[in-house]
Scaffold this active site. Sequence first.
Site, short mmCIF file in Angstrom:
data_model
loop_
_atom_site.label_atom_id
_atom_site.label_comp_id
_atom_site.label_asym_id
_atom_site.label_seq_id
_atom_site.Cartn_x
_atom_site.Cartn_y
_atom_site.Cartn_z
CB ILE A 76 -4.12 -1.42 -0.86
CG1 ILE A 76 -5.33 -1.53 -1.87
CG2 ILE A 76 -2.79 -2.12 -1.53
CD1 ILE A 76 -5.09 -0.90 -3.54
N PRO A 77 -3.37 -2.57 2.67
CG PRO A 77 -4.23 -3.59 4.52
CD PRO A 77 -4.42 -3.50 3.05
CG HIS A 78 1.21 -0.23 1.32
ND1 HIS A 78 0.02 0.30 1.04
CD2 HIS A 78 2.34 0.83 1.27
CE1 HIS A 78 0.04 1.44 1.25
NE2 HIS A 78 1.52 2.01 1.00
N GLY A 79 3.78 -2.45 3.12
CA GLY A 79 4.81 -2.30 4.11
C GLY A 79 6.17 -2.94 3.48
#
Length: 154
Positions: free
Chosen positions: A65-68
């Site tokens: 779950i890449p997030h930014g």
Amino acid sequence: MSLIGKILTQDHILPDLDVASKKRVFEQVGLLIENTHGIARSEIFDCLFAREKLGSTGLGQGVAIPHGRARGLKEAVGVFIRLKAPIPFDAPDGKPVQSLFVLLVPEQATDLHLQVLSELAQLFSSKQLREQLLTAPHRAELYQLLTAWNTNNA
């Protein structure tokens, strides 16, 4: 409706994306968001890469779950990606990743993104759902699986 259903659209589902690294995944997400939201692809790439440098967003079991936080984004946006072939992602279990849900939130986001991350973690904790996401043939089915799921199913 789930929080995921509020931030994910069918055009933000990329089934069978053919890339070989995290970097290429982030570039593709940047391109998609640039085309759909007008935010520079470099902004999206940089915010995802910066978060990944803090520690892998790989959950294990083939999921990440890449997030930014992205400058210029007005509301939270989700992108679901099923890779054509799994890629290394430095997940805690050492397994490569094939299913990714990318979460992008505005720079000044409140705790909404934490609620979305929590919902995603619950969703991906289901072995049945993980398997269905790998075999669903079309965007519409992937969208249905992701947005109809709720924690009562777990």
